[in-house]
Design a protein around this motif. Structure first.
Motif, PDB file in Angstrom:
ATOM      1  N   ARG A 182      -8.759   5.192   3.314  1.00 35.66           N
ATOM      2  CA  ARG A 182      -7.789   4.865   2.084  1.00 35.66           C
ATOM      3  C   ARG A 182      -8.334   5.663   0.955  1.00 35.66           C
ATOM      4  NH1 ARG A 182      -7.083  -1.662   3.362  1.00 35.66           N
ATOM      5  NH2 ARG A 182      -5.283  -1.431   4.539  1.00 35.66           N
ATOM      6  N   ALA A 239      -7.118   9.118   1.373  1.00 35.73           N
ATOM      7  CA  ALA A 239      -5.775   9.474   1.053  1.00 35.73           C
ATOM      8  C   ALA A 239      -5.443   9.233  -0.401  1.00 35.73           C
ATOM      9  CB  ALA A 239      -5.009   8.138   1.588  1.00 35.73           C
ATOM     10  N   ALA A 253       1.052   4.260  -2.867  1.00 31.67           N
ATOM     11  CA  ALA A 253       0.720   5.668  -2.424  1.00 31.67           C
ATOM     12  C   ALA A 253       2.157   6.370  -2.967  1.00 31.67           C
ATOM     13  CB  ALA A 253       0.887   5.762  -0.995  1.00 31.67           C
ATOM     14  N   ALA A 308       0.930  -1.527  -0.042  1.00 32.98           N
ATOM     15  CA  ALA A 308      -0.001  -0.032  -0.066  1.00 32.98           C
ATOM     16  C   ALA A 308       0.834   1.289  -0.100  1.00 32.98           C
ATOM     17  CB  ALA A 308      -0.908   0.015   1.183  1.00 32.98           C
ATOM     18  N   GLU A 367      -3.485   7.262   5.152  1.00 29.52           N
ATOM     19  CA  GLU A 367      -3.074   5.883   4.698  1.00 29.52           C
ATOM     20  C   GLU A 367      -2.598   4.995   6.040  1.00 29.52           C
ATOM     21  OE1 GLU A 367      -3.215   3.198   1.993  1.00 29.52           O
ATOM     22  OE2 GLU A 367      -3.187   5.386   1.037  1.00 29.52           O
TER      23      GLU A 367
END
Length: 311
Positions: free
Chosen positions: A254, A257, A115, A111, A205
Motif C-alpha cells: 500500500r 502504491a 486511490a 481503498a 494495491e
C-alpha cells in the motif's frame, strides 16, 4: 439526474460512486441491490451496471463495461483501455480480487475509491499546469491569419496577391500547410504531456487486497493476474523486501502504491513544465514562417506591384 462525467472527470465520478457503494455494502445491502439504489439516484455508471447485471451479466463484467458511453463497445483489457474504460476496469479487477480471496468488499472499495481520488487529483494538477502553455500555443496559432487581416486593414492588396498572383498562391498553400502542421504538432506535444489513464500503483494495491484475504503470495499474485490488473514491476521488489525483513507485505504494498501515485503527480508536473519549452519548436519552425508567408510576403508583393517601373 446528474450529467455524465467527461473523460477528464471519470476518476472523480468513479471514486464518488465506489465510495457510496462501499457505504451501502458496509450497511448490509447486497451488492446487486446496492447498484440498484445508486442507479435510482441518477448515477449513469451505476445505471449501466445495474441494467447489465439485471440482464444476467456477472457484476465484475458489468463494472468493467461501465465506462464507455452508450452505443460504444467496451474494451475488457485494463491495460489497453483508456479514460473511463480504464478506471472502471481497475474497479472491476479490485472487485474480482476481493471476492476471489474473501476480503471485505466494503473496505476494498473504500481503498479503491481513495486511490481513484488520488489519481484524479494528480491528473487535475497536470491539466491545470498544461492549461497555460496549451492556451498560448492555440493563441499563437492564429498569428498568421491575424497578419492577413492586418495587411488588408492597412490598405495592402493582401487578398488579391494571395488569390490572384502565382507567387501569392504558392505563399497561401505553403502557409496553410505550415499552420496545419503546427496545429498537429502542438496537439501531439500536449497529448504526450497529459497524464496516462488508469490508477498508478493499482497493481500493488490489488495485491495488498488479495494478501489481506489470507492467501499465500503465489495465490494472491495468480488471482491479481487473472483479474486483469495491469502489471506493476515494483511489486516484486516489495515482496522481496517483505520476505527479507520478515514484515507483512500488505502495508509495504500500500505504501508502494501511494508512492507510485505521488511519482505520477510529480512526473506530470515535470511534463507540463517541459511542454512550455517544447511548444517553441512548432512556433519557430511552422507558425512564424507561416506568418511571413501569409502576412509579410503578400504586403511586400502588393507594394512592389504598385511601384512604377523605371528604365
Amino acid at each position: 439526474m446528474r450529467p455524465a462525467a467527461s473523460p477528464a472527470d471519470a476518476g472523480a465520478a468513479a471514486a464518488e460512486t465506489v465510495l457510496r457503494l462501499a457505504v451501502l455494502l458496509q450497511a448490509g445491502v447486497a451488492p446487486a441491490a446496492a447498484w440498484g439504489h445508486l442507479s435510482d439516484t441518477g448515477d449513469p455508471a451505476a445505471a449501466r451496471i445495474a441494467a447489465a447485471s439485471h440482464d444476467g451479466m456477472p457484476l465484475p463484467d458489468a463494472i468493467a463495461a461501465a465506462g464507455p458511453a452508450p452505443g460504444r463497445p467496451a474494451r475488457r483489457s485494463g491495460a489497453a483501455a483508456e479514460g473511463p474504460e480504464r478506471v472502471w476496469a481497475d474497479v472491476a479487477a479490485a472487485w474480482r480480487v476481493a471476492t476471489g480471496v474473501g476480503a471485505p468488499l466494503a473496505e476494498t472499495l473504500r481503498a479503491v475509491a481513495s486511490a481513484l481520488r488520488d489519481a484524479q487529483e494528480a491528473a487535475d494538477d497536470v491539466r491545470v499546469a498544461l492549461a497555460e502553455p496549451a492556451g498560448t500555443a492555440r493563441l499563437m496559432g492564429w498569428l498568421p491569419l491575424v497578419a492577413v487581416g492586418l495587411g488588408a486593414a492597412l490598405g495592402f492588396d493582401t487578398f488579391g496577391v494571395l488569390f490572384a498572383q502565382p507567387f501569392g498562391i504558392a505563399c497561401l498553400v505553403a502557409g496553410a500547410a505550415l499552420i496545419l502542421a503546427a496545429q498537429r504538432w502542438n496537439a501531439a506535444l500536449v497529448r504526450r504531456a497529459r497524464a496516462e489513464g488508469g490508477v498508478p500503483g493499482i497493481g500493488a494495491e490489488l495485491l495488498a487486497i488479495a494478501l489481506s484475504g489470507g492467501v499465500s503470495i503465489e495465490r494472491a499474485t495468480a488471482i491479481v493476474s487473472a483479474a486483469g490488473a495491469p502489471a506493476d514491476a515494483s511489486t516484486d521488489l516489495v515482496l522481496s523486501l517483505s520476505r527479507t525483513a520478515g514484515v507483512p507485505a500488505v502495508e509495504l504494498l500500500r505504501a508502494s502504491a501511494a508512492l507510485s501515485r505521488h511519482r505520477a503527480r510529480i512526473e506530470g508536473r515535470l511534463r507540463a513544465a517541459r511542454l512550455s519549452s517544447r511548444l517553441l519548436l512548432p512556433l519557430g519552425v511552422c507558425t512564424l514562417p507561416a506568418f511571413l508567408l501569409l502576412g509579410v510576403a503578400p504586403m511586400m508583393l502588393s507594394v512592389m506591384s504598385t511601384m512604377p517601373l523605371s528604365f
